[in-house]
Write an enzyme that holds these catalytic residues in place. Structure first.
Site, short mmCIF file in Angstrom:
data_model
loop_
_atom_site.label_atom_id
_atom_site.label_comp_id
_atom_site.label_asym_id
_atom_site.label_seq_id
_atom_site.Cartn_x
_atom_site.Cartn_y
_atom_site.Cartn_z
CB CYS A 52 -0.96 -0.02 1.19
SG CYS A 52 -0.14 0.01 2.79
CG MET A 53 0.87 6.11 0.56
SD MET A 53 0.88 6.50 -1.19
CE MET A 53 1.40 8.23 -1.14
#
Length: 651
Positions: free
Chosen positions: A31-32
């Site tokens: 993810c980020m």
């Protein structure tokens, strides 16, 4: 080992070791801020070892093993990990390492590119059609190969090359197997369309079966409301079934809302089938019949004109006719031609439509060779396409992409024009097309038919190669082919402006909370940096600070902003919302855009996030805390969007 000395490759390998070895890791995504791994055996994971790795900010062992790296680096580390394993992001890792795979970059960039594409009703329609037919591709390929072999044998028997007494039973057995797929294709289409549109799959299958008109009294057939002629089985075709099942999904969902639960299981299926079945029989099928009558007149006119023009028009328009089930109306024409002249001049021209699909598929294969999913599908569909079974290429490859279907039709038209110009090319019997039709070409004119096939292959290839590749696919291919130079961990950190103060605001209407109260320990323990979060009461989300949008994550749940003073700010929308694949988020800004506290950066469907069992907290973090001297959360509790709540000053 100092943090600065670790390369991406070294960091990836150490994460594998801490996770229990590469054989213990089932898949890798990111993810980020985090590398997310599914592991096979939790007991083999050494969290202490993972936390001690230079460059790792923290570890969370939840449904997935999450190793916090931070924005800007996590995607590089995750890519290095899948490259080492020889798989793509999200794909299952083998139990051994070192497999080379050039498609890893394409898989990563494909996801990023798709996130930037604007959806449209037409693209959504093509995607739905693809989702309906892609599950059928293995059956298409298997049945198609059997059908192709049976067709070749049948044509050789018809031509007198093979003895019917010896081979006919083998042909009959293969035809029985083939008909299990193609005779009931409308039913399979109905089932899959129902799954795509959210209707009951069995009801969808019944709606598909309706077009076969099983049970109609041949002595008193139902009539076409437009012409008064008897309805013919198959009118409406595949697309008619898809349209009818789409209507079924609407009616069924509505009935579930209004019919009492006590009788829902009885009343809803009955009324759904009754309403849609009547529409299908008395409107959808007759409408297709009305269209078919007009097309018969057009075909007769084209045949009267003759020559290359006729060949081009018929070769180009045949596939749209097949999709609407209108090709059945040509059977009497073929038979009449054979009865009167000993051959049908129409069939070889129409066979060029499938050849154009073959040429288009080769162009897509070469032009988009980095797209593993597409090329694997093309490789499976091409053999049966060459034998004249075009459904896998149509519904699995060219039609879902849109433009290649049109250029394939142009290729078919070119092949038809060649046959029309050669003249005298006819088939002594009707059957499959493609290479399987060569033994049935009359009077030794097979060379003209082969010439047409080659022209259709080349025409479909050239038209698709230069004009038929969708722009989004070209962009994905370009990204996949770019050479990426991976930096080491010694990359110079961006500089910040000394003693600059930035004012942060509430990103939504709701309540401000200190970071320690976050439900996610990664944020609560400040592994990613200092900040605050908002529990929003509506889905209008604004920028937390003035700056430039540096990153929008492909799944839309996180946005990176860099301020003029050099602060790196992360807006993380929700908890574990990366798993929602971007569906609740509508991003309103672009990378590189300057934003302020009054800029609405996203619209978020909070109800959808809650329904998925995820948290709705809007996290705001400063991720380069080594550049920050002071920070203070000035306000907690109820706030309005864009209200000042937090300040930070650089060193």
């Amino acid at each position: 080992m100092a943090k600065e000395e670790l390369t991406l490759n070294q960091l990836a390998k150490e994460i594998y070791e801490g996770a229990g070895g590469m054989d213990n890791v089932q898949s890798v995504v990111h993810c980020m801020t985090r590398v997310r791994m599914s592991v096979r055996d939790d007991e083999k994971v050494d969290q202490a070892k993972l936390k001690a790795i230079p460059g790792v900010l923290g570890v969370v062992d939840d449904e997935q093993l999450q190793v916090i790296i931070g924005p800007g680096k996590v995607n590089k580390v995750a890519k290095e990990m899948v490259d080492i394993a020889g798989v793509g992001l999200g794909e299952e890792l083998p139990h051994s390492s070192g497999k080379d795979k050039v498609n890893a970059k394409a898989a990563e960039m494909k996801a990023a590119q798709k996130a930037k594409q604007k959806n449209s009703p037409f693209k959504a329609l093509l995607k739905d059609i693809s989702n309906i037919f892609v599950p059928m591709i293995p059956a298409f390929v298997g049945s198609g190969l059997i059908a192709g072999i049976a067709a070749v044998l049948t044509n050789l028997v018809t031509a007198g090359t093979l003895d019917a007494g010896t081979w006919q039973q083998f042909i009959d057995v293969m035809n029985i197997m083939k008909n299990g797929m193609f005779s009931y294709l409308v039913i399979f289409t109905g089932v899959n369309a129902a799954q795509v549109f959210g209707a009951n799959p069995t009801l969808g299958g019944v709606i598909g079966a309706v077009v076969t008109l099983t049970g109609m009294n041949p002595e008193a057939p139902l009539t076409n409301l437009f012409t008064g002629d008897p309805l013919a089985a198959g009118q409406g075709g595949i697309l008619g079934v898809i349209f009818a099942v789409w209507l079924l999904s609407i009616v069924e969902k509505k009935l579930h809302q209004i019919v009492p639960d006590a009788v829902d299981i009885i009343i809803t299926p009955m009324l759904s089938l009754l309403v849609i079945g009547l529409l299908e029989i008395f409107l959808i099928m007759p409408l297709a019949g009305f269209i078919s009558n007009g097309m018969v007149g057009g075909i007769n006119w084209v045949l009267a004109v003759g020559g290359a023009f006729s060949g081009f028009v018929l070769g180009a328009l045949f596939l749209p006719m097949v999709m609407f089930g209108l090709h059945q109306i040509l059977t009497p024409i073929h038979i009449q031609m054979i009865n009167e002249t000993g051959k049908t001049m129409l069939l070889p021209i129409l066979a060029m439509a499938g050849a154009g699909q073959v040429g288009a598929a080769f162009a897509l294969w070469i032009k988009l060779r980095k797209d593993k999913e597409l090329t694997e599908m093309i490789k499976g569909a091409l053999p049966v396409g060459i034998l004249g079974i075009g459904e896998p290429l149509i519904y699995g490859v060219t039609l879902p992409l849109g433009r290649p279907f049109i250029t394939a039709c142009i290729g078919g038209g070119i092949g038809g024009a060649v046959i029309g110009a050669v003249g005298g090319v006819g088939a002594i019997a009707i059957g499959p097309s493609g290479a399987a039709l060569i033994p049935l070409i009359a009077n030794g004119r097979w060379w003209g038919y082969v010439l047409g096939l080659l022209a259709a292959y080349v025409g479909g290839f050239v038209a698709t190669y230069f004009f038929g590749i969708p722009k989004d696919k070209l962009a994905e291919q370009k990204l996949a082919e770019e050479t990426v130079v991976e930096p080491t961990m010694t990359t110079v950190e961006p500089t910040t402006t000394a003693h600059a103060t930035e004012v942060f605001s509430a990103v939504a209407k709701g309540a401000v909370h200190p970071l320690e109260e976050a439900a996610d320990p990664v944020f609560a323990e400040k592994m990613m940096g200092e900040g605050y979060f908002i529990e929003p009461t509506d889905g209008a989300i604004y920028a937390p600070v003035r700056g430039k949008v540096s990153t929008i994550f492909p799944t839309k749940h996180a946005i990176g902003i860099t301020t003029e003073s050099g602060m790196e700010v992360l807006l993380h929308m929700g908890i574990n919302t990366v798993e929602l694949d971007g569906k609740p988020f509508d991003i309103m800004v672009n990378e590189g855009q300057t934003v302020t506290a009054d800029t609405e950066v996203a619209k978020v469907d909070l109800d959808a996030i809650k329904a998925a069992g995820k948290g709705t907290s809007m996290m705001v973090l400063i991720t380069n805390m080594n550049e920050i001297a002071t920070h203070v959360l000035e306000k907690t509790g109820p706030v309005l969007a864009s209200e000042e709540v937090f300040k930070a000053t650089t060193k």
